[in-house]
Write an enzyme that holds these catalytic residues in place. Structure first.
Site, mmCIF file in Angstrom:
data_model
loop_
_atom_site.group_PDB
_atom_site.id
_atom_site.type_symbol
_atom_site.label_atom_id
_atom_site.label_comp_id
_atom_site.label_asym_id
_atom_site.label_seq_id
_atom_site.Cartn_x
_atom_site.Cartn_y
_atom_site.Cartn_z
ATOM 1 N N SER A 157 -5.815 5.857 8.765
ATOM 2 C CA SER A 157 -5.135 6.166 7.503
ATOM 3 C C SER A 157 -3.798 5.427 7.449
ATOM 4 C CB SER A 157 -4.956 7.665 7.347
ATOM 5 O OG SER A 157 -4.240 8.191 8.446
ATOM 6 N N CYS A 158 -3.226 5.426 6.273
ATOM 7 C CA CYS A 158 -1.971 4.722 6.002
ATOM 8 C C CYS A 158 -0.929 5.069 7.061
ATOM 9 C CB CYS A 158 -1.483 5.135 4.608
ATOM 10 S SG CYS A 158 0.001 4.276 4.088
ATOM 11 N N PRO A 159 -0.249 4.105 7.592
ATOM 12 C CA PRO A 159 -0.211 2.688 7.204
ATOM 13 C C PRO A 159 -1.078 1.781 8.078
ATOM 14 C CG PRO A 159 1.625 3.103 8.654
ATOM 15 C CD PRO A 159 0.847 4.415 8.533
ATOM 16 N N ASP A 172 -10.129 4.526 4.099
ATOM 17 C CA ASP A 172 -8.961 5.124 3.439
ATOM 18 C C ASP A 172 -8.862 4.579 2.015
ATOM 19 O OD1 ASP A 172 -6.525 6.130 2.662
ATOM 20 O OD2 ASP A 172 -5.346 4.926 4.051
ATOM 21 N N ASP A 198 -2.682 -0.268 -1.014
ATOM 22 C CA ASP A 198 -1.802 -0.671 0.081
ATOM 23 C C ASP A 198 -1.987 -2.140 0.451
ATOM 24 O OD1 ASP A 198 -0.916 1.926 0.146
ATOM 25 O OD2 ASP A 198 -2.011 2.478 1.963
#
Length: 81
Positions: free
Chosen positions: A17-19, A44, A50
């Site tokens: 997941s981010c980042p 994600d 992103d």
């Protein structure tokens, strides 16, 4: 999806997941030469915006395409310099 470009390398960041998808994409892109294409495979949903935003703000890379299907998000990034 029928890609109109040759994929040099595939980066699997499913489950991250981010980042992390962006961080790992940057690391992988740094290993490629100009003209080479990285396929990033993620789960994600945030990776769509992103990676798009990262590519738009990063010199030397171009986001060629993005695709979504069955909860998997694919991104195609070309090194331009």
């Amino acid at each position: 999806m029928s890609a109109e470009f040759d994929i040099t390398e595939t980066l699997d960041v499913k489950g991250a997941s981010c980042p992390m998808p962006v961080v790992k994409t940057k690391t992988a892109v740094d290993e490629l030469a100009a003209g080479e294409v990285l396929e990033v495979v993620a789960t994600d949903s945030g990776s769509m915006s992103d990676i798009d935003g990262w590519a738009a703000g990063t010199d030397g890379v171009e986001l060629l395409d993005q695709a979504e299907g069955d909860g998997v998000y694919k991104h195609y990034v070309r090194v331009t310099e």
